[in-house]
Design an enzyme around this catalytic site. Structure first.
Site, PDB file in Angstrom:
ATOM      1  N   ASP A 129     -46.955  33.784  64.330  1.00 41.24           N
ATOM      2  CA  ASP A 129     -46.449  35.142  64.584  1.00 41.24           C
ATOM      3  C   ASP A 129     -47.113  35.720  65.836  1.00 41.24           C
ATOM      4  O   ASP A 129     -46.466  36.359  66.660  1.00 41.24           O
ATOM      5  CB  ASP A 129     -46.727  36.032  63.366  1.00 41.24           C
ATOM      6  CG  ASP A 129     -46.205  35.380  62.095  1.00 41.24           C
ATOM      7  OD1 ASP A 129     -45.008  35.067  62.061  1.00 41.24           O
ATOM      8  OD2 ASP A 129     -47.007  35.125  61.181  1.00 41.24           O
ATOM      9  N   HIS A 144     -47.825  36.982  56.390  1.00 46.73           N
ATOM     10  CA  HIS A 144     -46.851  36.186  57.143  1.00 46.73           C
ATOM     11  C   HIS A 144     -45.491  36.356  56.459  1.00 46.73           C
ATOM     12  O   HIS A 144     -45.068  35.533  55.647  1.00 46.73           O
ATOM     13  CB  HIS A 144     -47.275  34.714  57.184  1.00 46.73           C
ATOM     14  CG  HIS A 144     -46.179  33.839  57.712  1.00 46.73           C
ATOM     15  ND1 HIS A 144     -45.724  33.911  59.002  1.00 46.73           N
ATOM     16  CD2 HIS A 144     -45.402  32.902  57.113  1.00 46.73           C
ATOM     17  CE1 HIS A 144     -44.736  33.058  59.169  1.00 46.73           C
ATOM     18  NE2 HIS A 144     -44.511  32.434  58.032  1.00 46.73           N
TER      19      HIS A 144
HETATM   20  P1  NAX Z   1     -40.633  20.074  54.835  1.00 44.65           P
HETATM   21  O1  NAX Z   1     -39.825  20.295  53.598  1.00 44.65           O
HETATM   22  O2  NAX Z   1     -40.038  19.344  55.972  1.00 44.65           O
HETATM   23  O3  NAX Z   1     -41.957  19.290  54.437  1.00 44.65           O
HETATM   24  C1  NAX Z   1     -42.737  19.633  53.349  1.00 44.65           C
HETATM   25  C2  NAX Z   1     -43.366  18.351  52.850  1.00 44.65           C
HETATM   26  O4  NAX Z   1     -44.280  18.717  51.838  1.00 44.65           O
HETATM   27  C3  NAX Z   1     -42.352  17.382  52.237  1.00 44.65           C
HETATM   28  O5  NAX Z   1     -42.514  16.095  52.822  1.00 44.65           O
HETATM   29  C4  NAX Z   1     -42.702  17.379  50.760  1.00 44.65           C
HETATM   30  O6  NAX Z   1     -42.496  16.111  50.148  1.00 44.65           O
HETATM   31  C5  NAX Z   1     -44.186  17.748  50.813  1.00 44.65           C
HETATM   32  N1  NAX Z   1     -44.703  18.358  49.594  1.00 44.65           N
HETATM   33  C6  NAX Z   1     -44.072  19.184  48.722  1.00 44.65           C
HETATM   34  N2  NAX Z   1     -44.909  19.507  47.723  1.00 44.65           N
HETATM   35  C7  NAX Z   1     -46.084  18.901  47.981  1.00 44.65           C
HETATM   36  C8  NAX Z   1     -47.317  18.842  47.304  1.00 44.65           C
HETATM   37  N3  NAX Z   1     -47.497  19.453  46.130  1.00 44.65           N
HETATM   38  N4  NAX Z   1     -48.326  18.105  47.841  1.00 44.65           N
HETATM   39  C9  NAX Z   1     -48.134  17.453  49.012  1.00 44.65           C
HETATM   40  N5  NAX Z   1     -46.978  17.459  49.689  1.00 44.65           N
HETATM   41  C10 NAX Z   1     -45.969  18.176  49.182  1.00 44.65           C
HETATM   42  O7  NAX Z   1     -41.187  21.514  55.255  1.00 44.65           O
HETATM   43  P2  NAX Z   1     -41.848  21.927  56.649  1.00 44.65           P
HETATM   44  O8  NAX Z   1     -40.796  22.352  57.588  1.00 44.65           O
HETATM   45  O9  NAX Z   1     -42.824  20.891  57.069  1.00 44.65           O
HETATM   46  O10 NAX Z   1     -42.626  23.267  56.188  1.00 44.65           O
HETATM   47  C11 NAX Z   1     -43.751  23.197  55.331  1.00 44.65           C
HETATM   48  C12 NAX Z   1     -44.150  24.594  54.875  1.00 44.65           C
HETATM   49  O11 NAX Z   1     -44.521  25.407  55.996  1.00 44.65           O
HETATM   50  C13 NAX Z   1     -43.024  25.368  54.160  1.00 44.65           C
HETATM   51  O12 NAX Z   1     -43.582  26.027  53.031  1.00 44.65           O
HETATM   52  C14 NAX Z   1     -42.627  26.404  55.190  1.00 44.65           C
HETATM   53  O13 NAX Z   1     -42.067  27.565  54.586  1.00 44.65           O
HETATM   54  C15 NAX Z   1     -43.960  26.695  55.838  1.00 44.65           C
HETATM   55  N6  NAX Z   1     -43.939  27.371  57.148  1.00 44.65           N
HETATM   56  C16 NAX Z   1     -44.944  28.236  57.414  1.00 44.65           C
HETATM   57  C17 NAX Z   1     -45.051  28.904  58.620  1.00 44.65           C
HETATM   58  C18 NAX Z   1     -46.168  29.843  58.897  1.00 44.65           C
HETATM   59  O14 NAX Z   1     -46.162  30.457  59.974  1.00 44.65           O
HETATM   60  N7  NAX Z   1     -47.153  30.035  58.030  1.00 44.65           N
HETATM   61  C19 NAX Z   1     -43.981  28.739  59.652  1.00 44.65           C
HETATM   62  C20 NAX Z   1     -43.222  27.471  59.513  1.00 44.65           C
HETATM   63  C21 NAX Z   1     -42.854  27.121  58.083  1.00 44.65           C
HETATM   64  O15 NAX Z   1     -41.766  27.907  57.691  1.00 44.65           O
END
Ligand code: NAX
Length: 331
Positions: free
Chosen positions: A166, A194
Site C-alpha cells: 500500500d 491492509h
Molecule cells: P495463491 O492462491 O496463488 O497462492 C497461495 C498458495 O498458498 C497456494 O499455493 C496454496 O496451496 C497455499 N496455501 C494455502 N493454504 C496454505 C497453508 N495452510 N499452508 C501453506 N500453504 C498454503 O495466492 P497468492 O496470489 O500467492 O496470494 C497469497 C495471499 O496473499 C492471499 O491471501 C492474498 O490475499 C494475499 N495478498 C496480500 C497482499 C498484501 O498486501 N498484504 C497483497 C497481495 C495478495 O492479495
C-alpha cells in the site's frame, strides 16, 4: 545475524509458506538472488505448501535449482509447518485461501484464521527465538495477530503484517502525479489495516525534500489519491484477471530487507502489535510509521495528528477491533 569464523557468513534459514502460489513464485527468485538479505548472505530456503500444492512445489524447487543461485545452499520442500519453520530466522507467511467473489471480509477471516493458529504454534515450537515474521496472507493484520497469540514464547514485536504494498502504491501515485521517479519520494506511509479503510498519509511525505503537501492539491490527496491506493488491488484484478503478485512479492522483500538491514533513516510502513502508540489499543496489529535499525522496528511516535488523520485512524481501529472480535476464540 549468524556468521562463521572465517569471515564468510553462515547460511540463514528463510521459510516461505504458500511457496507454490503466485506471490511465492515471484518472491522466491528475489530472495534467492540476494535482494532481501544481502548479496553476501547464504540462504537455506524452507518452503511450505499444503498437500494439494506439493506437486506444484516440486516444480518450483526444480526451477530454483535450475537457476543455480550462488547464495542458495539448500532447499527444503514440505507440507509440515514444524519442518518448514525449523530454526527459521525469517518467515514469510504468504499461504492462505484467497478471497473469492462470493466471500466478504468476514468469510475470509473465518476461512483463514485457523491456518494461522497452527502456524503460530509451529513457529513457537520450532523457529529461532529471534525469528522475524512477516504476514502477507489476507486478512494479514488479523492473521498476524492470531499467529502471534499462538506463539507465546516469541516476543510480539517479532510478528508483523505487510502494508508496504500500500505504501509503494501511494509512492507510485505521488511520483506519477509530480512527474518524478519513485526514488525521489520519501516518508509517505500507511496507517491501519491492509484493507480499503487504510490511510495513506502524505502529510510528512517529501519529493526531493519538498513537502508533498506543497506540491499537490489537498483535494487530490484526500480524494482521488486515497481512493486509488485503497482500491488498487481490485483495479489490478479487473485489468489483469489475477491479483497482485509481483508487486506484492516486491513489497514483502522491501519490508523484510528494511527490517533486516535497516531503513536508512527513512519512514516505512509496518503493521505490528500496538503498544498503545497513537492511542491504538494495545495488541491490535496496526500499521504505523516506523524506522528500522539494528534489526529492530522503532515506531515513530511524535508525528502530529490532524482531524482528518484521527478520523481515518479511528476507522481502522474500529475495523480491526471487529476483526479481532470475529476471531476471539482463536487468540
Ligand atoms: P495463491 O492462491 O496463488 O497462492 C497461495 C498458495 O498458498 C497456494 O499455493 C496454496 O496451496 C497455499 N496455501 C494455502 N493454504 C496454505 C497453508 N495452510 N499452508 C501453506 N500453504 C498454503 O495466492 P497468492 O496470489 O500467492 O496470494 C497469497 C495471499 O496473499 C492471499 O491471501 C492474498 O490475499 C494475499 N495478498 C496480500 C497482499 C498484501 O498486501 N498484504 C497483497 C497481495 C495478495 O492479495
Amino acid at each position: 545475524m549468524p556468521s562463521a569464523e572465517n569471515g564468510t557468513k553462515s547460511p540463514i534459514r528463510v521459510a516461505i509458506t504458500g511457496a507454490a502460489g503466485n506471490i511465492g513464485y515471484a518472491l522466491l527468485w528475489r530472495i534467492a538472488s540476494g535482494d532481501c538479505f544481502g548479496d553476501k548472505q547464504p540462504l537455506i530456503l524452507q518452503l511450505l505448501e499444503i498437500p494439494p500444492g506439493m506437486q506444484r512445489l516440486d516444480g518450483v524447487i526444480m526451477e530454483l535449482r535450475d537457476s543455480a543461485f550462488p547464495l542458495v545452499h539448500d532447499i527444503i520442500g514440505t507440507d509440515d509447518p514444524e519442518v518448514a519453520f525449523n530454526d527459521a530466522d525469517a518467515i514469510f507467511l504468504v499461504g492462505s485461501r484467497p478471497r473469492t467473489k462470493d466471500m466478504d471480509r468476514a468469510d475470509l477471516v473465518a476461512a483463514n484464521g485457523p491456518i494461522f493458529v497452527g502456524q503460530g504454534k509451529a513457529i513457537d515450537a520450532s523457529a529461532s527465538p529471534n525469528v522475524k515474521v512477516i504476514t502477507v496472507g489476507n486478512p494479514c493484520n488479523t492473521n498476524a495477530l492470531i499467529a502471534c497469540a499462538n506463539a507465546p514464547t516469541i516476543p510480539n514485536k517479532q510478528f508483523t503484517a505487510m502494508t508496504r504494498l500500500d505504501q509503494n502504491r501511494a509512492v507510485g501515485q505521488i511520483a506519477e502525479q509530480v512527474g518524478v521517479p519513485a526514488s525521489e519520494v520519501s516518508d509517505v506511509f500507511i496507517w491501519g489495516n491492509h484493507s480499503n479503510t487504510m490511510y495513506p498519509d502524505p502529510r510528512f511525505g517529501k519529493v526531493n525534500n519538498k513537502p508533498v503537501t506543497d506540491l499537490l492539491d489537498s483535494n487530490w490527496l484526500q480524494g482521488k489519491f486515497l481512493d486509488t491506493v485503497a482500491t488498487r488491488g481490485k483495479a489490478i484484478i479487473v485489468a489483469r484477471g489475477a491479483s497482485s503478485a509481483a508487486s506484492a512479492a516486491s513489497a514483502a522483500v522491501d519490508h523484510m530487507r528494511d527490517w533486516w538491514q535497516g531503513s536508512d533513516g527513512r519512514i516505512v510502513s509496518m503493521a505490528l502489535p500496538s503498544e498503545g502508540w497513537y492511542d491504538v489499543p494495545e495488541g491490535l496489529v496496526f500499521s504505523f510509521p516506523c524506522r528500522c535499525e539494528n534489526g529492530e522496528i522503532i515506531v515513530v511516535e511524535d508525528l502530529a495528528i490532524d482531524e482528518f488523520a484521527q478520523k481515518k485512524i479511528n476507522e481502522n481501529v474500529q475495523a480491526l477491533i471487529e476483526e479481532r472480535e470475529a476471531v476471539s476464540e482463536l487468540l
